[in-house]
Each structure stands twice: as structure tokens, then as C-alpha cells.
Write a protein that holds these residues in place. Sequence first.
Motif, short mmCIF file in Angstrom:
data_model
loop_
_atom_site.label_atom_id
_atom_site.label_comp_id
_atom_site.label_asym_id
_atom_site.label_seq_id
_atom_site.Cartn_x
_atom_site.Cartn_y
_atom_site.Cartn_z
N ASN A 272 0.83 -1.21 0.00
CA ASN A 272 0.00 0.00 0.00
C ASN A 272 0.86 1.26 0.00
O ASN A 272 0.51 2.27 0.62
CB ASN A 272 -0.95 0.01 1.22
N GLY A 273 2.00 1.19 -0.68
CA GLY A 273 2.88 2.34 -0.79
C GLY A 273 2.58 3.16 -2.04
O GLY A 273 1.61 2.90 -2.76
N ASP A 274 3.40 4.15 -2.29
CA ASP A 274 3.21 5.06 -3.41
C ASP A 274 4.49 5.12 -4.23
O ASP A 274 5.46 5.77 -3.84
CB ASP A 274 2.85 6.46 -2.88
N TRP A 275 4.53 4.44 -5.36
CA TRP A 275 5.74 4.40 -6.17
C TRP A 275 6.09 5.76 -6.76
O TRP A 275 7.27 6.07 -6.96
CB TRP A 275 5.61 3.36 -7.29
N GLU A 276 5.08 6.57 -7.03
CA GLU A 276 5.33 7.88 -7.62
C GLU A 276 6.06 8.81 -6.64
O GLU A 276 6.70 9.77 -7.06
CB GLU A 276 4.03 8.52 -8.07
N ARG A 277 5.98 8.50 -5.36
CA ARG A 277 6.72 9.28 -4.37
C ARG A 277 8.22 9.20 -4.60
O ARG A 277 8.98 10.10 -4.22
CB ARG A 277 6.36 8.76 -2.97
N TYR A 278 8.66 8.13 -5.23
CA TYR A 278 10.08 7.94 -5.52
C TYR A 278 10.45 8.35 -6.95
O TYR A 278 11.55 8.87 -7.17
CB TYR A 278 10.46 6.46 -5.31
N TRP A 279 9.54 8.10 -7.91
CA TRP A 279 9.90 8.26 -9.31
C TRP A 279 9.22 9.43 -10.03
O TRP A 279 9.51 9.68 -11.20
CB TRP A 279 9.61 6.97 -10.07
N ARG A 280 8.31 10.12 -9.34
CA ARG A 280 7.65 11.28 -9.94
C ARG A 280 7.82 12.55 -9.13
O ARG A 280 7.48 13.64 -9.58
CB ARG A 280 6.15 11.00 -10.10
N LYS A 281 8.33 12.38 -7.92
CA LYS A 281 8.48 13.52 -7.01
C LYS A 281 9.92 13.55 -6.48
O LYS A 281 10.67 12.59 -6.67
CB LYS A 281 7.48 13.38 -5.85
N PRO A 282 10.32 14.64 -5.81
CA PRO A 282 11.69 14.69 -5.29
C PRO A 282 11.99 13.53 -4.35
O PRO A 282 11.21 13.23 -3.44
CB PRO A 282 11.72 16.04 -4.54
N SER A 283 13.09 12.85 -4.59
CA SER A 283 13.48 11.71 -3.77
C SER A 283 14.98 11.54 -3.86
O SER A 283 15.65 12.20 -4.66
CB SER A 283 12.77 10.43 -4.23
N ARG A 284 15.50 10.64 -3.04
CA ARG A 284 16.92 10.32 -3.07
C ARG A 284 17.05 8.89 -3.60
O ARG A 284 16.77 7.94 -2.88
CB ARG A 284 17.53 10.44 -1.68
N ILE A 285 17.46 8.76 -4.85
CA ILE A 285 17.61 7.46 -5.49
C ILE A 285 19.10 7.17 -5.63
O ILE A 285 19.84 7.94 -6.24
CB ILE A 285 16.95 7.44 -6.88
N GLY A 309 10.18 12.46 -18.19
CA GLY A 309 9.60 13.19 -17.06
C GLY A 309 9.59 12.44 -15.74
O GLY A 309 8.65 12.59 -14.95
N TYR A 310 10.64 11.65 -15.48
CA TYR A 310 10.72 10.92 -14.22
C TYR A 310 11.85 11.49 -13.35
O TYR A 310 12.70 12.24 -13.83
CB TYR A 310 11.00 9.43 -14.49
N THR A 311 11.85 11.12 -12.08
CA THR A 311 12.85 11.60 -11.14
C THR A 311 14.22 11.03 -11.48
O THR A 311 14.34 9.85 -11.80
CB THR A 311 12.48 11.20 -9.70
N LEU A 312 15.24 11.87 -11.37
CA LEU A 312 16.60 11.45 -11.71
C LEU A 312 17.31 10.84 -10.51
O LEU A 312 17.08 11.25 -9.36
CB LEU A 312 17.40 12.66 -12.20
N PRO A 313 18.20 9.87 -10.73
CA PRO A 313 19.03 9.33 -9.63
C PRO A 313 19.86 10.44 -9.01
O PRO A 313 20.37 11.32 -9.72
CB PRO A 313 19.92 8.29 -10.32
N SER A 314 20.03 10.39 -7.70
CA SER A 314 20.84 11.40 -7.01
C SER A 314 22.26 10.91 -6.78
O SER A 314 23.16 11.72 -6.53
CB SER A 314 20.20 11.76 -5.67
N ALA A 315 22.51 9.61 -6.88
CA ALA A 315 23.86 9.08 -6.67
C ALA A 315 24.02 7.76 -7.42
O ALA A 315 23.08 6.96 -7.49
CB ALA A 315 24.13 8.86 -5.18
N VAL A 316 25.21 7.56 -7.98
CA VAL A 316 25.57 6.29 -8.59
C VAL A 316 26.88 5.84 -7.95
O VAL A 316 27.89 6.55 -7.99
CB VAL A 316 25.75 6.40 -10.12
N VAL A 317 26.85 4.65 -7.35
CA VAL A 317 27.99 4.11 -6.62
C VAL A 317 28.54 2.93 -7.43
O VAL A 317 27.88 1.89 -7.55
CB VAL A 317 27.59 3.65 -5.21
N ALA A 318 29.74 3.11 -7.99
CA ALA A 318 30.32 2.07 -8.87
C ALA A 318 31.48 1.38 -8.18
O ALA A 318 32.39 2.03 -7.65
CB ALA A 318 30.78 2.70 -10.18
#
Length: 674
Positions: A272-285, A309-318
Motif C-alpha cells: 500500500n505504498g506510493d511508487w510515484e513518491r520515488y519516481w515522480r516527485k523529489p526523492s533520493r535514489i 519526465g521521471y525523477t533522476l538518480p541522485s547518486a551512482v555508486v560504482a
Amino acid sequence: MAPSEPPILVTCGLPYANGPCHIGHLRTYVPADIFVRGLKKMGEAPHFICGSDSHGTPIVVNAEERGTTPTELVTRYHDHFDEVFRRMGVEFDYFGNTDDPSNHRRTQAIVEALMEEGHVYPREIQLAYCPSCDRFLPDRYVEGICPYCSSPARGDECDQGCGRHLEPGEISEPVCKVCGSGAEYRTQRHYFFRLSSFSDFLVDYLQSLGGTTNARNYALEWVRQELKDWCITRNLGWGVKFPGSEDLVVYVWVDAPIGYISFTEEWALRTNGDWERYWRKPSRIVHFIGGDIVYHHCIFWPAMLKGAGYTLPSAVVASGMLKIDNKTFSKSRGYVVWVIDDYLEQGLHPDLLRYYLASYTSHTKELNFSWKIFAEKVNGELVGALGNFVNRAVTFTTKNFDRAVPAGELDPEVMAKIEGTVSLVRSALEEYEFKKLADGAMALADFGNVYFQGSEPWKLAKSDRDRCGAVLRNCLQIAKALAILLQPVMPGKMEVAWRQLGLDGTAADARFDDAHLPIEAGMRLGAPEHIFNRIDDSLVSKLDEIFMERIAAIDAKKGKKQGEEKMGTVKFEDFKSLDLRVGEVKAAEGIKGSEKLLRLLVDIGSEERQIVAGIAKTHRPEDLLGRRVVVLANLEPAKLFGVESRGMLLAADADGEAVLLAPDKATPPGTKIR
């Protein structure tokens, strides 16, 4: 626990469902799991998402070779990876599959959005086609020469040279991987993502991207060069259908990262979560990936997200790359350690390998694995330092204070050391430096051993019982801190330590700040037991023997195959069909953009032929003028680097160097070879 603001989503590069899990995979998943567990200990509420990468030509090729279907192959390895992750303590909130209907729907929706915005367009292109198999050859179905560095390459990547992504139609000297026949180029309509229009956006985005510098700098280097538009369709029946085209599927590197979104949707649906909270709104991915897929995650993926028009990743750890016994990691040569067969099924605890992966070197540097070093780290650091300290503290307290935490003041120096270590561990997580975390915690264990040894509680038990109790309470306080700080790295073993200390709840639930909350005097301890056991030399020898036997078996198989190839025969009629002639080189020059190829004009008696030969690294054009050579004159014409070649020079392969064949005395051009 209150939700994080902004919400945090952590993902791992998807394991390819085409073969079993090896420790190279774990170089990504274990640190990501440590990071997620650490965030929770800092009061955050991250969600951890991953799944199987289930499409692409390698899976189709492998399924064909095994006589099974892609669906059956993917299911087998999806279940395999799910099992391995659970056994290794890598706890995802959701582990999906890119062949799930939700990923098909989300991929098509994103592609349609990109088309509506003008970011995807059709183009007629030249594609490798195998006349023998009567089909186009996407990606791994074709092999040849990289047009950028002239190294042997796969159809979609220069895997043995410059590492560059290759678009369909770029590879030179194409050969069908299925039947081994030379391929030709034919025209077909495909669809392209207008990546070139995102250059300015990517430069700005990458300069502010968090994560590790190796990912950011590598991507910036590519973006500052010319970006080419990206072909996003393939000739396959297996995959996500391209919208409006039943005979094409989207390229695997389109639908695979979109799995991060569809898996979040599936997780949200179940909770019962909200996926758009991560991929359509400001988030830390935060994406954790292997160093070999930086290009896809830092260039293709953010451009696709931006365009749709989706949220961009904030960090990539390689992560850095992996070596086995100081040899380049290679499954085909046997330099590999399989997680189930070579590790878990040998009775080794998952936490030992988790510790090795975290503590051996910096996350971005090359990691070397050997059973000898593994045993040395376990015996010296986990058994000799950490396990020894906790066992001494608990055993001595049990013996002298009837399993109760003694009263006594906590030493300010001890508490300062614990608080300093907590601060160091927090900063290590924020910097994605897991070795720094492990080393900091082990330094606290070393401090504890020195404190215990220097305080000599065995003497104080006879001369000053109160002082003895205070020393042991301080040691138990350090042990509590160690169980909390190292729980993200060794979740199973630190629960064992937690139970010995008799603490309420679990080590998993404890926060980092709980490390310096005073351990309660009078609290009952659990039964003392050794947390870690030594790895005997006999076990190391056994594990090394398994490793060496695998390499020997592969070498023997290769030798047998080479012997079979040498013994192969052809009919005389087949040989007679070859038009072999003596030729004379009349002109020679390099081909722009190729380090390997030369364009030659060769007199074969009846005419002068243009022939492209891959001898530029061993022969200078001026040295070839007037030379007699042997030419296969009736070879089917082919285009290499856009230059037509109508024949082939014959040469011997002497340790990778081309040695041109020639008659042993003056022979007129055009003389037939029989």
C-alpha cells in the motif's frame, strides 16, 4: 520509524539471469546491503529494490544452445539469485523480474512518452545479416572488430578493448556467432533515442551527481565527446515489444533499468505504498552498480528519465573490478569463485565473505580474492581480534560476576573512543567507503583488546573486585558498540554477539547512537560462545584444489577442442573451389579511424583488386609496395569501415602477429595456386 524526507530508494544493478552467481556479483550487492542497513541505523527508512535482468540476445543464445526456452532459463536463474541473496543476508524489499507484465507495461509507457516528446525517431540502418541462418544478427549474435580500437568485440560492446558501447551496424568484419559464417550488412528500419540532444543536460547533471567519483568522471569524459543517438530496438522475439511494431523489441538496456521503476511499483502494490513518491516527485535514489555498466547508468538512463519526465538518480555508486588469485576474473578460463558451489556449500558462513568484500580495499578499487588471504583475514581479524575480545569480556564476566554486568564507572576515554568510532562509521557510509567502516570498527576491537590486556582484570579479580567490575563493564560496553557498528557488515554473527551480551531486542534494530548508551549494570549475560572459528590450512588447501581443478579441466577441454580443429578435414572438391592466386601489392594506405586496417590495391593478373586487410599494426604501407602475396580471389565482397574489400590476403598467425604468405621465388601476378 518516521518516513525519510525526501524518501530514499536504493537499487542494485540487476543480475543477468543467464548463469550462476559468483563473488564478482556480490561486490555490488553486499556493499549496497551494508549501506541500507547503515541508513536504518541512522534513523532513515530506505527501501531496497532489485530484480533479474531477463531479456537480451545472450539469454536467447544460451537458451537455444541448451535446448530450452528463454522463459525457463530466466526462471531458473531468477530463483537461483533470489536464493543466493537470501543466504548471503542481502535483504531486498522487493526482488522482481524484468519479464514481469508490470515491466512490459512501464517500459512501453516510457517509450511512448519519449516518442510523443520527439526523443525517439525511426531511421533506416545497415544491420549485420547472416545469409546462412537467414536472419539479422542483433548484439551478441554477431562478433567482429571494434571500429574504434580494432580489438575483437561483441556486437554491442568492445569487451576486449576500449569498452565502448557499439551501436547496431558499427562492428567491422561481422561474423555470425551461431554458425560462424561471415555476415553482410542489409538495410532495415529501426528506432533511435535522440541521445545527442541531451549533452548539455548530462554535463550539468553529472557535475552534481552524488556517489563515487569513478562513475561521475568516467561518464563526464564520454559526454564531453560527441554523443551519438542510440538505437533502442532489436530483431528478437524475446523481450518487450516496441510500441506499434510486432517484429521489434526494445533494447535490453532500455527495459532493464526501467525495472527499477516497475519493481518499485510492485513493492508499493504489495505494501500500500506510493511508487510515484520515488519516481515522480523529489526523492533520493541511489544506484549501486558494477564499474562495467557506468556508461548505461550515468548517460543513457538519466537521459531517458529526463526525456520521459521521471525523477533522476541522485547518486551512482560504482565498484572496482575483481581479480581471482591476482589473475583477471574470467569465467571462461576458470578464474571464478561460485557463491553456492565454492563457498556456501563448503560450509562457510556468509558473514565471513561479506566482511572480506567490505574490508579488503576501497569500494572503487580493484579487489583481489584468494583463499589464502581470505583465511588470513578471518583468522587474524575476526577470530584473533574481534571474536577474541568479545569472548574474553563475556567469559571473564560470567566466571567472576555470575553472568551479571558489574557495576562501576564507564571510562571517559572508552566512551570517547566509542563516540569517535560511531562518527567515523557514519561518515564512511556517507562516503560509500565500506573499508573505512570495517577498519574503524576493527580499530575499536583492537582498542578493546589493549584495554583488557593492560587493565589485567585477572589480577584485579583478586586484589580490587570493584575495579575489576568497572574494567569488565567498559569491555562489555565496547562489545555492545562493536555488535551495533558491525551489524550491517555481519548481520548474522553480530546477533550472536548481541545474545551473548544479553541485550534486549536485536542488533539489527539498534541505532548507531545506542552504541554509547551505557550498558545496564546487573543485566544478565547470555552463555559465552566463540563467534568465529579458525579456518584450517586443510580447508584452504581443499578450496584451492577445487579452484585449480576447474582451471585444469577448462584448459584440457580447450586443448581437446583445438586438437579436434586441427584434425578437421575437407573434401578435395571443396579445396578446388578456392580461387587462390599470387598477387602483387600496387598501392597501400591506412583507413581513417582504424588502427588495424589497410586498404590495398593488388594485381591478381586479370585485374587490380581493392582488398582491406587487418595488418596495419604489423606492416607499414610503404613496405608492402611490390610485395608478392597470396590472395583468396573468390571471397564474397564485404565492407569494412565503409570500404569495399574484394578478396583476402592469406597469413599465418604467429603469436598474434600476421605473417603474410608468399611464393618462394619470383612468380607473375595471377598465377593460380593448386
